[in-house]
Design an enzyme around this catalytic site. Structure first.
Site, short mmCIF file in Angstrom:
data_model
loop_
_atom_site.label_atom_id
_atom_site.label_comp_id
_atom_site.label_asym_id
_atom_site.label_seq_id
_atom_site.Cartn_x
_atom_site.Cartn_y
_atom_site.Cartn_z
N THR A 123 0.86 -1.18 0.00
CA THR A 123 0.00 0.00 0.00
C THR A 123 0.89 1.24 0.00
O THR A 123 1.94 1.24 0.64
CB THR A 123 -0.87 0.01 1.28
OG1 THR A 123 -1.73 -1.12 1.26
CG2 THR A 123 -1.69 1.28 1.38
N ARG A 158 -12.95 -7.89 -0.85
CA ARG A 158 -12.23 -7.68 0.41
C ARG A 158 -11.80 -6.21 0.55
O ARG A 158 -11.29 -5.61 -0.36
CB ARG A 158 -11.01 -8.59 0.46
CG ARG A 158 -10.13 -8.41 1.70
CD ARG A 158 -8.90 -7.61 1.38
NE ARG A 158 -7.99 -7.49 2.53
CZ ARG A 158 -6.96 -6.66 2.59
NH1 ARG A 158 -6.69 -5.90 1.54
NH2 ARG A 158 -6.21 -6.59 3.65
N VAL A 159 -12.05 -5.64 1.72
CA VAL A 159 -11.63 -4.27 2.03
C VAL A 159 -10.78 -4.32 3.29
O VAL A 159 -11.21 -4.84 4.32
CB VAL A 159 -12.84 -3.34 2.26
CG1 VAL A 159 -12.37 -1.94 2.64
CG2 VAL A 159 -13.71 -3.28 1.01
N GLY A 160 -9.56 -3.78 3.21
CA GLY A 160 -8.68 -3.74 4.37
C GLY A 160 -8.80 -2.42 5.11
O GLY A 160 -9.84 -1.77 5.12
N ASP A 161 -7.69 -2.00 5.71
CA ASP A 161 -7.69 -0.79 6.53
C ASP A 161 -7.64 0.50 5.70
O ASP A 161 -8.05 1.56 6.16
CB ASP A 161 -6.48 -0.79 7.45
CG ASP A 161 -5.17 -0.73 6.66
OD1 ASP A 161 -4.89 -1.68 5.90
OD2 ASP A 161 -4.42 0.27 6.79
N GLY A 190 0.29 -2.34 5.61
CA GLY A 190 0.60 -3.62 6.23
C GLY A 190 -0.56 -4.58 6.20
O GLY A 190 -1.37 -4.58 5.26
N GLY A 207 -3.85 -5.42 6.62
CA GLY A 207 -5.01 -4.55 6.75
C GLY A 207 -6.02 -4.96 7.80
O GLY A 207 -6.56 -4.11 8.52
#
Length: 289
Positions: free
Chosen positions: A152, A180-183, A204, A206
């Protein structure tokens, strides 16, 4: 006074990839710094810097995005300004040439985040650059992202008016479930910005960053700790759930902070007081080249 700091991801950087990471970070830093030097604003500066990183296949964002389990590219990006706490974000978006520019176009809209096909429709209506999603999925990348890990990208800028902005963009995780959605697009998780306290951006694992709301922890810690110590404290919290991360911080008085528990973390920064780019591939190892 102006300052800018950016990162190319918490990951492993091989000797083969070192030169490309340094060069990409330098180009991005110069793009953002040029705007700040000429009296431009922090929002435009972080967008310009992140666009350069999105256009560089060295980094897992935009053109260099990873593919999910369905073999498709789904991108997330966010931009926040610290004066009025406006946030613009897109998630699991397809066919965007520069997701960070779409996030910027969202900045003063009422919704904080827009996802999926609706993000592309918004981008088209806003006149942002689109690209063919199928063609993007077919770009040759080999297994590079599997080897490099979580790259990222992100940036924080302070302009001459004392305003702060943060930006983050990601192509997701190689082989992740579709949708999928991370941070990265979540305020308080992958980023945050407050003109009175500072800005922070993470990269990193997420899910673990989101579970521990790392950006929010840094903002809270900055009231008592230095930028470096605030990042270190957040990474200590991450040990409770596991995972790797790297983060960058910039305060209203132009002080930088950064740290990581990943093997490497490409970081670059400059300021009006020290305009020569400082480029790192990991904490303690610098290069001005």
């Amino acid at each position: 006074m102006w300052s800018i700091i950016l990162h190319g991801g918490a990951k492993t950087i091989t000797e083969e990839d070192a030169t490309a990471n340094r060069a990409g970070c330098r180009r991005a830093l110069e793009a953002g710094a040029e705007i700040l030097k000429n009296g431009g604003n922090c929002v435009d500066a972080v967008e310009a810097a992140v666009c350069v990183l999105e256009d560089d296949p060295t980094f897992n964002a935009g053109y260099g995005s990873a593919r999910n389990a369905d073999g498709e590219v789904e991108m997330c990006a966010a931009l926040m300004e610290g004066a009025s706490f406006n946030v613009g974000a897109v998630a699991v978006a397809k066919g965007l040439r520069n997701p960070i520019s779409v996030a910027k176009a969202m900045l003063y809209e009422e919704p904080v985040l827009i996802a999926g096909d609706c993000a592309r429709a918004f981008a088209a209506e806003a006149g942002e650059r689109l690209c063919d999603a199928d063609a993007m999925n077919a770009l040759p990348k080999g297994s590079a992202h599997e080897e490099r890990g979580h790259d990222t990208v992100g940036c924080i800028a302070l302009d001459e008016n004392g305003r702060l902005a943060t930006a983050v963009s990601t192509g997701g995780l190689e082989g992740a479930p579709a949708g999928r959605v991370g941070d990265s697009p979540q305020p308080g998780c992958g980023f945050y910005c407050d003109d009175n306290i500072g800005g922070v951006v993470f990269s990193g694992d997420g899910e673990q960053i989101a579970r521990m709301i790392l950006a929010a922890r840094v903002i809270q810690a900055l009231e008592d700790l230095s930028p470096d110590r605030a990042i270190e404290a957040a990474l200590t919290h991450l040990e409770r759930t596991g995972g790797e991360a790297g983060g960058i911080v910039l305060t209203p008085d132009g002080k930088f902070g950064w740290g990581h528990n990943s093997e490497d973390f490409a970081v670059a920064f400059a300021s009006s007081a020290h305009p020569d780019p400082q480029i790192y591939l990991r904490k303690g190892k610098t290069s001005r080249g």
